[in-house]
Write a protein that holds these residues in place. Structure first.
Motif, PDB file in Angstrom:
ATOM      1  N   SER A  61      14.079 -10.545 -27.609  1.00 45.84           N
ATOM      2  CA  SER A  61      14.781  -9.776 -28.884  1.00 45.84           C
ATOM      3  C   SER A  61      16.372  -9.673 -28.557  1.00 45.84           C
ATOM      4  CB  SER A  61      14.392  -8.338 -28.948  1.00 45.84           C
ATOM      5  OG  SER A  61      14.912  -7.550 -27.661  1.00 45.84           O
ATOM      6  N   GLY A  62      16.834 -10.273 -27.430  1.00 45.71           N
ATOM      7  CA  GLY A  62      18.273 -10.242 -27.364  1.00 45.71           C
ATOM      8  C   GLY A  62      18.783  -8.782 -27.057  1.00 45.71           C
ATOM      9  N   TRP A  63      17.896  -7.762 -26.737  1.00 47.23           N
ATOM     10  CA  TRP A  63      18.712  -6.387 -26.392  1.00 47.23           C
ATOM     11  C   TRP A  63      19.640  -6.542 -25.181  1.00 47.23           C
ATOM     12  CZ3 TRP A  63      14.068  -2.279 -26.782  1.00 47.23           C
ATOM     13  CH2 TRP A  63      13.757  -2.131 -28.296  1.00 47.23           C
ATOM     14  N   PRO A  64      20.368  -5.851 -25.142  1.00 49.54           N
ATOM     15  CA  PRO A  64      21.545  -6.000 -24.030  1.00 49.54           C
ATOM     16  C   PRO A  64      21.074  -5.273 -22.778  1.00 49.54           C
ATOM     17  CG  PRO A  64      21.992  -4.179 -25.415  1.00 49.54           C
ATOM     18  CD  PRO A  64      21.123  -4.791 -26.209  1.00 49.54           C
ATOM     19  N   LYS A  65      21.080  -6.141 -21.654  1.00 48.83           N
ATOM     20  CA  LYS A  65      20.664  -5.814 -20.424  1.00 48.83           C
ATOM     21  C   LYS A  65      21.662  -5.697 -19.776  1.00 48.83           C
ATOM     22  CE  LYS A  65      18.755  -9.718 -19.660  1.00 48.83           C
ATOM     23  NZ  LYS A  65      18.139 -10.836 -19.064  1.00 48.83           N
ATOM     24  N   THR A  66      21.563  -4.486 -18.697  1.00 49.81           N
ATOM     25  CA  THR A  66      22.706  -4.328 -17.638  1.00 49.81           C
ATOM     26  C   THR A  66      22.040  -4.687 -16.261  1.00 49.81           C
ATOM     27  OG1 THR A  66      21.964  -1.986 -17.047  1.00 49.81           O
ATOM     28  CG2 THR A  66      23.610  -2.004 -18.899  1.00 49.81           C
ATOM     29  N   ARG A  67      23.167  -5.186 -15.260  1.00 47.89           N
ATOM     30  CA  ARG A  67      22.945  -5.518 -14.140  1.00 47.89           C
ATOM     31  C   ARG A  67      22.809  -4.248 -13.117  1.00 47.89           C
ATOM     32  NH1 ARG A  67      20.282 -10.165 -13.366  1.00 47.89           N
ATOM     33  NH2 ARG A  67      21.792 -10.854 -11.471  1.00 47.89           N
ATOM     34  N   VAL A  68      22.134  -4.066 -11.916  1.00 47.45           N
ATOM     35  CA  VAL A  68      22.457  -3.066 -11.006  1.00 47.45           C
ATOM     36  C   VAL A  68      22.159  -3.651  -9.619  1.00 47.45           C
ATOM     37  CG1 VAL A  68      19.755  -2.786 -11.375  1.00 47.45           C
ATOM     38  CG2 VAL A  68      21.306  -0.666 -10.469  1.00 47.45           C
ATOM     39  N   ASN A  69      22.754  -2.955  -8.846  1.00 45.49           N
ATOM     40  CA  ASN A  69      22.986  -3.091  -7.609  1.00 45.49           C
ATOM     41  C   ASN A  69      21.445  -2.604  -6.727  1.00 45.49           C
ATOM     42  OD1 ASN A  69      25.187  -4.857  -7.009  1.00 45.49           O
ATOM     43  ND2 ASN A  69      26.658  -2.906  -7.107  1.00 45.49           N
ATOM     44  N   VAL A  70      21.062  -3.716  -6.013  1.00 44.29           N
ATOM     45  CA  VAL A  70      19.791  -3.244  -5.452  1.00 44.29           C
ATOM     46  C   VAL A  70      19.579  -3.604  -3.982  1.00 44.29           C
ATOM     47  CG1 VAL A  70      18.472  -2.946  -7.528  1.00 44.29           C
ATOM     48  CG2 VAL A  70      18.379  -5.167  -6.166  1.00 44.29           C
ATOM     49  N   ALA A  71      18.922  -2.792  -3.195  1.00 50.92           N
ATOM     50  CA  ALA A  71      18.310  -3.313  -1.731  1.00 50.92           C
ATOM     51  C   ALA A  71      16.929  -3.656  -2.132  1.00 50.92           C
ATOM     52  CB  ALA A  71      18.513  -2.115  -0.812  1.00 50.92           C
ATOM     53  N   ILE A  72      16.760  -5.069  -1.621  1.00 54.72           N
ATOM     54  CA  ILE A  72      15.322  -5.737  -1.881  1.00 54.72           C
ATOM     55  C   ILE A  72      14.844  -5.825  -0.152  1.00 54.72           C
ATOM     56  CG2 ILE A  72      14.422  -8.020  -2.107  1.00 54.72           C
ATOM     57  CD1 ILE A  72      16.697  -8.355  -4.430  1.00 54.72           C
ATOM     58  N   LYS A  73      13.766  -5.143  -0.123  1.00 48.88           N
ATOM     59  CA  LYS A  73      12.980  -5.101   1.151  1.00 48.88           C
ATOM     60  C   LYS A  73      12.054  -6.162   1.088  1.00 48.88           C
ATOM     61  CE  LYS A  73      11.058  -1.822   4.478  1.00 48.88           C
ATOM     62  NZ  LYS A  73      10.587  -0.319   4.649  1.00 48.88           N
ATOM     63  N   HIS A  74      12.123  -7.069   1.933  1.00 40.82           N
ATOM     64  CA  HIS A  74      11.174  -8.328   1.860  1.00 40.82           C
ATOM     65  C   HIS A  74      10.213  -7.920   3.000  1.00 40.82           C
ATOM     66  CE1 HIS A  74      10.250 -12.822   1.807  1.00 40.82           C
ATOM     67  NE2 HIS A  74       9.144 -12.111   1.175  1.00 40.82           N
ATOM     68  N   ILE A  75       9.020  -7.722   2.868  1.00 36.79           N
ATOM     69  CA  ILE A  75       7.980  -7.477   3.922  1.00 36.79           C
ATOM     70  C   ILE A  75       7.170  -8.749   4.203  1.00 36.79           C
ATOM     71  CG2 ILE A  75       6.034  -6.056   4.694  1.00 36.79           C
ATOM     72  CD1 ILE A  75       6.942  -4.098   2.771  1.00 36.79           C
ATOM     73  N   SER A  76       7.434  -9.450   5.526  1.00 41.50           N
ATOM     74  CA  SER A  76       7.113 -10.807   5.565  1.00 41.50           C
ATOM     75  C   SER A  76       6.476 -10.944   7.022  1.00 41.50           C
ATOM     76  CB  SER A  76       8.225 -11.849   5.320  1.00 41.50           C
ATOM     77  OG  SER A  76       9.069 -11.546   6.285  1.00 41.50           O
ATOM     78  N   ASN A  77       6.508 -10.157   7.764  1.00 45.22           N
ATOM     79  CA  ASN A  77       6.201 -10.030   9.149  1.00 45.22           C
ATOM     80  C   ASN A  77       5.102  -9.111   9.339  1.00 45.22           C
ATOM     81  OD1 ASN A  77       8.044 -12.003   9.544  1.00 45.22           O
ATOM     82  ND2 ASN A  77       9.595 -10.631  10.243  1.00 45.22           N
ATOM     83  N   GLY A  78       4.444  -9.295  10.772  1.00 44.67           N
ATOM     84  CA  GLY A  78       3.344  -8.515  11.294  1.00 44.67           C
ATOM     85  C   GLY A  78       1.926  -8.595  10.401  1.00 44.67           C
ATOM     86  N   VAL A  79       1.133  -7.545  11.054  1.00 44.70           N
ATOM     87  CA  VAL A  79      -0.351  -7.612  10.410  1.00 44.70           C
ATOM     88  C   VAL A  79      -0.447  -6.709   9.359  1.00 44.70           C
ATOM     89  CG1 VAL A  79      -1.341  -8.477  12.619  1.00 44.70           C
ATOM     90  CG2 VAL A  79      -1.059  -6.148  12.065  1.00 44.70           C
ATOM     91  N   ASN A  80      -1.305  -6.569   8.502  1.00 43.61           N
ATOM     92  CA  ASN A  80      -1.640  -5.654   7.536  1.00 43.61           C
ATOM     93  C   ASN A  80      -0.472  -5.403   6.646  1.00 43.61           C
ATOM     94  OD1 ASN A  80      -4.232  -5.003   8.690  1.00 43.61           O
ATOM     95  ND2 ASN A  80      -3.551  -3.623   9.913  1.00 43.61           N
ATOM     96  N   VAL A  81       0.093  -6.463   6.261  1.00 47.75           N
ATOM     97  CA  VAL A  81       1.211  -6.638   5.445  1.00 47.75           C
ATOM     98  C   VAL A  81       1.264  -5.715   4.058  1.00 47.75           C
ATOM     99  CG1 VAL A  81       2.860  -8.031   3.965  1.00 47.75           C
ATOM    100  CG2 VAL A  81       2.463  -8.599   6.196  1.00 47.75           C
ATOM    101  N   LYS A  82      -0.093  -6.146   3.407  1.00 49.48           N
ATOM    102  CA  LYS A  82      -0.273  -5.586   1.896  1.00 49.48           C
ATOM    103  C   LYS A  82      -0.541  -4.001   2.231  1.00 49.48           C
ATOM    104  CE  LYS A  82      -0.103  -8.998  -0.952  1.00 49.48           C
ATOM    105  NZ  LYS A  82      -1.367  -9.212  -1.783  1.00 49.48           N
ATOM    106  N   GLN A  83      -1.182  -3.638   3.113  1.00 50.25           N
ATOM    107  CA  GLN A  83      -1.425  -2.259   3.509  1.00 50.25           C
ATOM    108  C   GLN A  83      -0.206  -1.474   3.696  1.00 50.25           C
ATOM    109  OE1 GLN A  83      -3.808  -1.328   6.693  1.00 50.25           O
ATOM    110  NE2 GLN A  83      -4.090   0.666   6.609  1.00 50.25           N
ATOM    111  N   ARG A  84       0.658  -1.870   4.410  1.00 49.69           N
ATOM    112  CA  ARG A  84       1.970  -1.392   4.683  1.00 49.69           C
ATOM    113  C   ARG A  84       2.617  -1.336   3.326  1.00 49.69           C
ATOM    114  NH1 ARG A  84       2.925  -0.729   9.994  1.00 49.69           N
ATOM    115  NH2 ARG A  84       1.653  -2.047  11.456  1.00 49.69           N
ATOM    116  N   PHE A  85       2.718  -2.254   2.627  1.00 49.63           N
ATOM    117  CA  PHE A  85       3.351  -2.275   1.335  1.00 49.63           C
ATOM    118  C   PHE A  85       2.928  -1.168   0.484  1.00 49.63           C
ATOM    119  CE2 PHE A  85       2.937  -3.881  -2.948  1.00 49.63           C
ATOM    120  CZ  PHE A  85       4.109  -4.309  -3.359  1.00 49.63           C
ATOM    121  N   PHE A  86       1.845  -0.976   0.367  1.00 46.05           N
ATOM    122  CA  PHE A  86       1.005  -0.060  -0.607  1.00 46.05           C
ATOM    123  C   PHE A  86       1.228   1.507   0.214  1.00 46.05           C
ATOM    124  CE2 PHE A  86      -1.493  -3.631  -2.179  1.00 46.05           C
ATOM    125  CZ  PHE A  86      -1.145  -3.500  -3.422  1.00 46.05           C
TER     126      PHE A  86
END
Length: 337
Positions: A61-86
């Motif tokens: 639709s072309g609505w204006p967007k703003t950019r926001v600074n974020v911290a991105i926590k990538h969970i990629s190691n260890g066991v039960n990754v999905k469980q820890r995520f939820f």
């Protein structure tokens, strides 16, 4: 703490995150946690509209967007990754606190699980303290409010975030205290770095609990010691690893201050901007500093946080009460003028 509030998370696309971090390039990496890395980047801010279809429509639709600074926590190691995520999503959306960075979104595509946190607007307390002139703008009362905000956020982590067990932050230091509007402090980055001891340098080790350094066992009391170091930094107006301290003792400000806390010499380390101020090139006595009762109360609880023995350190609830008393003494000073 704002319980009962409905917290709506944005669902971010992996492709957007990959572009923002250039495929998780180390250029954007700001820390490590037990199960992966944390990156700082910019993402489109959709005001917590969680539907991907909604976002695509918004784009079209072309609505204006703003950019926001974020911290991105990538969970990629260890066991039960999905469980820890939820579990982390559940924990961080069950309670919201003004002195903790907020979880604003997530990504769960294929084998990638990612949590997206806000990144406060005024950088970190570490950044703020690096420019010594910045502290000139903060009165003693404002510094006490900053200390109280951090203490309340940390107490929330220790006592409110999980009904089953006490949560340890594990890396309390000025770089992990972000500053929002009006320099309101927000605690960030749970458990980054201390799980990767080989990567530590002086700027991190000055916050370490001496008992943790000996045993490598992280406890609630380790957070309290680290918070005591932050109290000293705000008191002195300098970082604990400032060269002025490291040149005297390689363990930094806390090691120097602990002996001074016993004999009262610590008062000599008080930020001189709270004692004197320059007006028209003349140095005059400042009215922005602490009164004696406020100062004594503050230093007493700081000393307790920095006790060598973990068992002698106070709980964060006790710390908050003492800081409130210190603030009340300072308020009385203001009223009596």
């Amino acid at each position: 703490m704002l319980q009962g509030e409905t917290i709506v998370l944005s669902r971010f696309r992996l492709s957007d995150i990959m572009v923002a971090t250039e495929n998780f390039s180390d250029i954007y990496c700001i820390g490590l946690h037990e199960y992966g890395k944390v990156y700082k980047a910019e993402l489109d801010d959709f005001k917590n509209k969680s539907s991907l279809a909604f976002k695509e429509k918004l784009n079209d639709s072309g609505w204006p967007k703003t950019r926001v600074n974020v911290a991105i926590k990538h969970i990629s190691n260890g066991v039960n990754v999905k469980q820890r995520f939820f579990l982390e999503i559940e924990m961080r959306t069950s309670y919201k606190h003004p002195n903790m960075v907020s979880l604003i979104g997530f990504c769960d595509e294929d084998d990638d699980v990612i949590l997206v946190y806000e990144h406060a607007s005024n950088k970190s307390l570490d950044d703020y303290l690096k420019n010594v002139d910045n502290m000139n703008n903060l009165t003693w009362t404002q510094r006490l409010h900053m200390c109280l905000g951090i203490a309340r956020g940390l107490n929330h982590i220790h006592t409110k975030m999980d009904n089953q067990e006490r949560i340890i932050h594990g890396d309390i230091r000025s770089a992990n205290i972000l500053l929002g509007e009006n320099l309101g402090p927000k605690i960030a980055y749970f458990g980054i770095s201390n799980f990767h001891l080989e990567n530590q340098n002086t700027s991190t080790k000055v916050y370490w609990d001496p008992e943790f350094e000996r045993t490598r066992i992280m406890k609630i009391e380790s957070d309290i010691f680290s918070f005591g170091v932050i109290l000293l930094e705000i008191f002195c107006g300098r970082l604990a690893y400032d060269s002025i301290y490291i040149d005297e003792n390689d363990k930094g400000l806390a090691a120097i201050a602990r002996s001074g806390l016993n004999d009262g010499a610590i008062k000599k380390l008080l930020d001189p901007k709270l004692i004197n101020e320059v007006i028209n090139d003349e140095i005059i006595t400042s009215n922005r500093g602490p009164n004696q009762n406020s100062l004594d109360t503050f230093l007493k609880i700081t000393h307790q946080c920095l006790e060598e023995a973990q068992a002698k350190r106070p709980t964060m609830e006790t710390v908050i009460k003492e800081l409130e008393i210190s603030l009340n003494f300072q308020s009385l000073k203001t009223i009596s003028r």
